[in-house]
Design a protein around this motif. Structure first.
Motif, mmCIF file in Angstrom:
data_model
loop_
_atom_site.group_PDB
_atom_site.id
_atom_site.type_symbol
_atom_site.label_atom_id
_atom_site.label_comp_id
_atom_site.label_asym_id
_atom_site.label_seq_id
_atom_site.Cartn_x
_atom_site.Cartn_y
_atom_site.Cartn_z
ATOM 1 N N VAL A 488 -27.873 21.777 -14.489
ATOM 2 C CA VAL A 488 -27.211 23.026 -14.096
ATOM 3 C C VAL A 488 -26.857 22.999 -12.611
ATOM 4 O O VAL A 488 -25.758 23.407 -12.204
ATOM 5 C CB VAL A 488 -28.115 24.233 -14.409
ATOM 6 N N ARG A 489 -27.771 22.485 -11.794
ATOM 7 C CA ARG A 489 -27.519 22.432 -10.348
ATOM 8 C C ARG A 489 -26.381 21.470 -10.014
ATOM 9 O O ARG A 489 -25.526 21.763 -9.168
ATOM 10 C CB ARG A 489 -28.797 21.990 -9.631
ATOM 11 N N LEU A 490 -26.343 20.337 -10.700
ATOM 12 C CA LEU A 490 -25.340 19.321 -10.399
ATOM 13 C C LEU A 490 -23.972 19.651 -10.987
ATOM 14 O O LEU A 490 -22.943 19.251 -10.442
ATOM 15 C CB LEU A 490 -25.804 17.960 -10.936
ATOM 16 N N LYS A 491 -23.979 20.374 -12.096
ATOM 17 C CA LYS A 491 -22.711 20.722 -12.757
ATOM 18 C C LYS A 491 -22.787 22.172 -13.220
ATOM 19 O O LYS A 491 -23.038 22.453 -14.395
ATOM 20 C CB LYS A 491 -22.465 19.773 -13.940
ATOM 21 N N PRO A 492 -22.566 23.114 -12.308
ATOM 22 C CA PRO A 492 -22.740 24.533 -12.641
ATOM 23 C C PRO A 492 -21.850 25.013 -13.785
ATOM 24 O O PRO A 492 -22.181 25.997 -14.437
ATOM 25 C CB PRO A 492 -22.375 25.245 -11.328
ATOM 26 N N GLN A 493 -20.723 24.327 -14.026
ATOM 27 C CA GLN A 493 -19.833 24.753 -15.098
ATOM 28 C C GLN A 493 -20.249 24.211 -16.463
ATOM 29 O O GLN A 493 -19.550 24.413 -17.454
ATOM 30 C CB GLN A 493 -18.387 24.329 -14.792
ATOM 31 N N MET A 494 -21.395 23.546 -16.535
ATOM 32 C CA MET A 494 -21.863 22.937 -17.782
ATOM 33 C C MET A 494 -22.640 23.983 -18.588
ATOM 34 O O MET A 494 -23.867 24.102 -18.489
ATOM 35 C CB MET A 494 -22.743 21.722 -17.469
ATOM 36 N N ALA A 495 -21.928 24.725 -19.411
ATOM 37 C CA ALA A 495 -22.534 25.840 -20.145
ATOM 38 C C ALA A 495 -23.655 25.374 -21.072
ATOM 39 O O ALA A 495 -24.667 26.072 -21.239
ATOM 40 C CB ALA A 495 -21.466 26.573 -20.941
ATOM 41 N N THR A 496 -23.502 24.196 -21.679
ATOM 42 C CA THR A 496 -24.532 23.720 -22.601
ATOM 43 C C THR A 496 -25.853 23.451 -21.886
ATOM 44 O O THR A 496 -26.923 23.578 -22.486
ATOM 45 C CB THR A 496 -24.069 22.436 -23.311
ATOM 46 N N GLU A 513 -36.947 34.313 -17.625
ATOM 47 C CA GLU A 513 -36.161 33.311 -16.905
ATOM 48 C C GLU A 513 -35.017 32.777 -17.769
ATOM 49 O O GLU A 513 -33.991 32.336 -17.248
ATOM 50 C CB GLU A 513 -37.058 32.145 -16.488
ATOM 51 N N ALA A 514 -35.217 32.828 -19.080
ATOM 52 C CA ALA A 514 -34.193 32.300 -19.990
ATOM 53 C C ALA A 514 -32.961 33.195 -20.037
ATOM 54 O O ALA A 514 -31.830 32.715 -20.173
ATOM 55 C CB ALA A 514 -34.770 32.142 -21.393
ATOM 56 N N ARG A 515 -33.170 34.486 -19.908
ATOM 57 C CA ARG A 515 -32.052 35.420 -20.065
ATOM 58 C C ARG A 515 -30.912 35.159 -19.079
ATOM 59 O O ARG A 515 -29.741 35.095 -19.494
ATOM 60 C CB ARG A 515 -32.556 36.854 -19.954
ATOM 61 N N PRO A 516 -31.181 34.971 -17.762
ATOM 62 C CA PRO A 516 -30.061 34.688 -16.845
ATOM 63 C C PRO A 516 -29.309 33.406 -17.205
ATOM 64 O O PRO A 516 -28.091 33.332 -17.025
ATOM 65 C CB PRO A 516 -30.740 34.571 -15.479
ATOM 66 N N ALA A 517 -30.024 32.406 -17.713
ATOM 67 C CA ALA A 517 -29.365 31.149 -18.093
ATOM 68 C C ALA A 517 -28.397 31.380 -19.248
ATOM 69 O O ALA A 517 -27.275 30.855 -19.261
ATOM 70 C CB ALA A 517 -30.405 30.101 -18.459
ATOM 71 N N LEU A 518 -28.825 32.180 -20.226
ATOM 72 C CA LEU A 518 -27.935 32.492 -21.348
ATOM 73 C C LEU A 518 -26.735 33.301 -20.872
ATOM 74 O O LEU A 518 -25.604 33.087 -21.336
ATOM 75 C CB LEU A 518 -28.697 33.259 -22.425
ATOM 76 N N GLU A 519 -26.969 34.224 -19.974
ATOM 77 C CA GLU A 519 -25.863 35.044 -19.466
ATOM 78 C C GLU A 519 -24.866 34.196 -18.682
ATOM 79 O O GLU A 519 -23.646 34.428 -18.751
ATOM 80 C CB GLU A 519 -26.416 36.186 -18.613
ATOM 81 N N ARG A 520 -25.352 33.186 -17.944
ATOM 82 C CA ARG A 520 -24.438 32.278 -17.230
ATOM 83 C C ARG A 520 -23.606 31.463 -18.224
ATOM 84 O O ARG A 520 -22.405 31.261 -18.032
ATOM 85 C CB ARG A 520 -25.217 31.336 -16.310
ATOM 86 N N ALA A 521 -24.267 30.992 -19.273
ATOM 87 C CA ALA A 521 -23.549 30.209 -20.288
ATOM 88 C C ALA A 521 -22.438 31.042 -20.919
ATOM 89 O O ALA A 521 -21.320 30.559 -21.129
ATOM 90 C CB ALA A 521 -24.525 29.711 -21.356
ATOM 91 N N ILE A 522 -22.730 32.301 -21.204
ATOM 92 C CA ILE A 522 -21.736 33.185 -21.818
ATOM 93 C C ILE A 522 -20.616 33.497 -20.838
ATOM 94 O O ILE A 522 -19.440 33.584 -21.222
ATOM 95 C CB ILE A 522 -22.413 34.475 -22.320
ATOM 96 N N ALA A 523 -20.947 33.657 -19.565
ATOM 97 C CA ALA A 523 -19.914 33.925 -18.559
ATOM 98 C C ALA A 523 -18.928 32.763 -18.479
ATOM 99 O O ALA A 523 -17.720 32.959 -18.285
ATOM 100 C CB ALA A 523 -20.565 34.176 -17.199
ATOM 101 N N ALA A 529 -21.047 31.117 -29.369
ATOM 102 C CA ALA A 529 -21.741 31.912 -30.381
ATOM 103 C C ALA A 529 -23.254 31.756 -30.294
ATOM 104 O O ALA A 529 -24.002 32.745 -30.381
ATOM 105 C CB ALA A 529 -21.245 31.516 -31.774
ATOM 106 N N GLU A 530 -23.729 30.511 -30.130
ATOM 107 C CA GLU A 530 -25.169 30.275 -30.113
ATOM 108 C C GLU A 530 -25.828 30.956 -28.909
ATOM 109 O O GLU A 530 -26.970 31.419 -29.000
ATOM 110 C CB GLU A 530 -25.461 28.772 -30.091
ATOM 111 N N ALA A 531 -25.118 31.008 -27.789
ATOM 112 C CA ALA A 531 -25.674 31.682 -26.610
ATOM 113 C C ALA A 531 -25.800 33.181 -26.875
ATOM 114 O O ALA A 531 -26.808 33.806 -26.536
ATOM 115 C CB ALA A 531 -24.799 31.426 -25.390
ATOM 116 N N HIS A 532 -24.792 33.778 -27.486
ATOM 117 C CA HIS A 532 -24.871 35.202 -27.849
ATOM 118 C C HIS A 532 -26.031 35.437 -28.817
ATOM 119 O O HIS A 532 -26.788 36.402 -28.674
ATOM 120 C CB HIS A 532 -23.561 35.652 -28.495
ATOM 121 N N GLY A 533 -26.176 34.548 -29.804
ATOM 122 C CA GLY A 533 -27.238 34.720 -30.793
ATOM 123 C C GLY A 533 -28.620 34.666 -30.173
ATOM 124 O O GLY A 533 -29.489 35.492 -30.486
ATOM 125 N N ASN A 534 -28.848 33.705 -29.297
ATOM 126 C CA ASN A 534 -30.168 33.589 -28.669
ATOM 127 C C ASN A 534 -30.421 34.690 -27.645
ATOM 128 O O ASN A 534 -31.564 35.126 -27.476
ATOM 129 C CB ASN A 534 -30.315 32.205 -28.033
#
Length: 750
Positions: A488-496, A513-523, A529-534
């Protein structure tokens, strides 16, 4: 000889060239099929997955705006609408069956070879070369096309599915040149062929940016083989050149939309142009070596940067070649055109400063035509018989090399193993080999390669990401978290990477701590879909029921077959007291995936809530069939059996529930009820005691234990249990009634 005989002979002579062209085309088709026959089952490789499996825009052909609007995030299809449309057509015809994609890729390559064949043949039969090469035009054009079609350097553009970008753009460039050549056969131009040339030029830039060279090649061709000078070429066909130039306007619009293609180009840094230019001097010499001796072809040559001290011999070679080509364009224009073709077609990828790939074999797709023409030129001096023998030997050798190169593509593991062998300093190859081994389920091997890749190049986000995935599979989640965080640090645009980081944190119970990571992925990827589901799961667990429902609904809007999201939504609706809606969503989940044991269990609970007991039993049975370790399902199945009078089956299921859930007071209490009902009060007592030890305030267990004590004629102890039942639940009327009866009985005793 009669007049009719003379007419027939003349007709035979006029049709002979067409028959020769047909025979040549059939021979080229047969050779291409033989060389690429073993490529039709090659699986998806590397970027194929992103541009196909993760590309929702190819899933429909209507409206056309959808496939003509490819997604971004650095996919190969980004900014290339016609390429994306071709993949959508493939999907419409056969889904993700790779055979269809490979067949189309091979057809595109063959058609490009035919276009090159036609261009060379017509050029050799043109006014400037007819006297010298006209008689041999068919055999020489066949030689050029055969060498170009079968050279193993072309494998990457044909067998690597997503590099249809290169071959399809190459086809359109060659069609532009062929149609342009045909248009010049009529003064000033043949309008029909001119229209084809313009359409092909526009289609080329809509497929890949490298097709920008088509108008330049047309102008060089006109000057060299038709007009004789640049001035005359422009004077005679300026309108056609203006129309061909509209392809540049279209390209400009597409480039603006695509931007830096996910960071793969660094256009705004002057230093990058210089540094990249030095690497391209090395690349050009590598391409020429590979064209002459294709023994060490590699899928990925790695990212590397060099200084002038390392690059100067290559710079000298390339500079000498460029000067020689410039001189030849003036003094020996036909030879100069061949050299100019090589450098002009290679220029788009050699000039723009890339950030990742310095040497890429598919970039030689069109430049290789110059090499093929030069090779065929060596055959021109031979007699017809010797020329055919030599050509046969060359074609056979190239075909065998191409078939051998295709074998390296038979799996991701074999492809990256081959790359690591040939490029042992390429850290990205180690990372991708580890990723391929991970996908193959060989986690220990994958970990070794990935750890080595991270040591060689700590700045590789994919290596850290794949190492994190491997650690998770090996149940080393604590070690996985820093790897995902590094990605994530090296490639911030890497949603996966954010998504997998969130899953690892959830596994460790670190949901906050997981919630902000999921919100970044969705942004970054709103339709993830999987990010919304989790995220829905996290919100539900923290009591944000309405927000969780929104996330589940969003996930299902994106992916209606997302079974886990539908199952979680159904379970949440059941807990919210909406069993009818829960049944609807849980049924939707099981239509998508009937093997979700949890969904069957929740559906059983929902059916039980609305009084549909038989259907509840059916779902509980399916749940325990799929997951025999699901204690709650055994418990509820046992309760349902007891309520329908199936005591033996109830006892069996409740005993399993107790074994799986030894700390469940409900399991012990219900098993006690069944045992008491079967006339085994002593066995029942043990379970009531356990239930009350686990939950001293369990009013129902106190009450049922009291009844069992009455059966054992221990009335005083029974009175105590009923009193405790009322203390826990003052509204428990049956316990109050049993106390009244005990008082009445005790009043009648002497």
């Amino acid at each position: 000889m009669t007049a009719s005989d003379l007419q027939r002979a003349a007709s035979d002579r006029s049709h002979r060239p067409e028959r020769g062209v047909l025979v040549a085309a059939l021979l080229l088709a047969g050779a291409a099929l033989l060389a690429y026959a073993n490529s039709l089952h090659v699986p998806l490789q590397f970027d194929d997955k992103g541009s196909l499996l993760e590309n929702p825009s190819i899933l429909t052909l209507w409206p056309p705006s959808v496939p003509l609007s490819p997604p971004g995030w650095g996919l190969t299809v980004q900014g290339r609408p016609l390429l994306n449309l071709s993949l959508a057509v493939n999907y419409a015809l056969g889904g993700f069956d790779v055979r269809g994609y490979h067949a189309v890729n091979l057809a595109i390559h063959f058609l490009a070879g035919l276009a090159l064949f036609g261009l060379v043949r017509r050029t050799l039969r043109g006014p400037r070369l007819r006297n010298r090469y006209g008689a041999a035009s068919l055999s020489l054009a066949t030689a050029v096309a055969a060498i170009w079609l079968l050279h193993p350097l072309q494998v990457e553009s044909v067998t690597y599915l997503v590099q249809r970008a290169e071959s399809l753009a190459g086809l359109f460039v060659l069609l532009t040149l062929y149609a342009f050549a045909r248009s010049t056969e009529t003064a000033p131009v043949h309008r029909g062929w001119a229209a084809v040339a313009v359409a092909a030029a526009l289609a080329g830039v809509a497929t890949k940016e490298s097709a920008v060279v088509a108008p330049v090649l047309a102008f060089l061709y006109d000057r060299t083989f038709v007009a004789g000078t640049f001035r005359d070429a422009w004077r005679r066909r300026r309108l056609l050149y203006a129309l061909l130039g509209t392809s540049w306007l279209l390209l400009a619009c597409l480039v603006v939309r695509a931007g830096s293609r996910g960071g793969t180009f660094e256009l705004g840094n002057p230093v990058a142009w210089w540094q990249y230019g030095l690497t391209q001097a090395i690349a050009v010499t590598q391409y020429l070596r590979a064209a002459a001796w294709p023994a060490t072809l590699a899928f990925d040559y790695g990212t590397f940067w060099v200084g002038l001290g390392q690059a100067w011999p290559h710079v000298l070679v390339v500079a000498t070649m460029v000067i020689a080509v410039g001189y030849a364009l003036i003094r020996l224009p036909m030879i100069g055109f061949i050299g100019a073709w090589f450098f002009v077609t290679l220029a788009p990828s050699s000039v723009l400063p890339g950030t990742i790939q310095m040497i890429v074999e598919h970039r030689m797709y069109l430049p290789l035509a110059a090499v093929a023409v030069a090779a065929a030129g060596l055959l021109a001096g031979l007699s017809s018989r010797r020329r055919m023998i030599a050509l046969g030997a060359v074609v056979a050798g190239l075909g065998l090399l191409t078939a051998a190169r295709n074998r390296a593509y038979r799996s991701e593991v074999s492809l990256w193993s081959d790359t690591v062998t040939k490029r042992p300093q390429n850290a990205r190859a180690y990372a991708n080999l580890g990723g391929a081994l991970y996908a193959d389920g060989r986690y220990a091997e994958a970990r070794g390669w990935l750890e080595r890749a991270c040591r060689m190049d700590p700045s590789n986000p994919e290596a850290h990401f794949n190492l994190g995935l491997t650690y998770r599979k090996e149940r080393r989640t604590v070690e996985a978290v820093p790897e995902f965080a590094a990605a994530v640090r090296l490639k911030p645009q890497m949603a996966t990477a954010d998504f997998e980081l969130a899953l690892a944190l959830i596994e460790l119970g670190r949901g906050a701590e997981a919630r902000p990571a999921l919100e970044r992925a969705i942004a970054m990827r709103p339709r993830y879909a999987e990010a919304h589901g989790n995220l829905g799961v996290l919100l539900a667990e923290t009591g944000h029921r309405d927000a969780a429902i929104v996330q589940y609904l969003t996930a299902l809007e994106i992916r209606p077959d997302y079974a886990e999201a539908a199952a979680n939504l159904g379970a949440l609706l059941l807990r919210a007291g909406r069993p009818d809606l829960a049944i609807e969503r849980l049924t939707q989940a099981l239509r998508s995936d009937d093997r979700l044991a949890g969904a069957h269990f929740s559906l059983g609970l929902a059916f039980a809530t609305v009084g549909r007991r038989d259907e509840a039993i059916r779902e509980y049975l399916r749940a325990v069939e799929l997951d025999p370790t699901q204690g709650e399902a055994h418990l509820n199945l046992g309760i349902a059996f007891a309520e329908t009078g199936r005591s033996a089956e109830a006892q069996r299921e409740l005993e399993r529930a107790v074994a799986l859930l030894p700390d469940s007071p409900e399991a012990h209490q219900n098993l006690g009820n069944v045992l008491a009902g079967a006339g085994r009060p002593e066995a029942a007592e043990s379970h009531y005691r356990t239930a009350l030890r686990l939950r001293p305030t369990y009013a129902e267990a106190h009450y049922n234990y009291g009844n069992t004590l009455i059966a054992l004629r221990r009335l005083d102890e029974a009175r105590g249990q009923f009193e405790q039942a009322l203390a826990c639940d003052p509204g428990l009327v049956p316990a109050r009634e049993m106390l009244r009866r005990l008082d009445a009985v005790s009043g009648q005793l002497p």
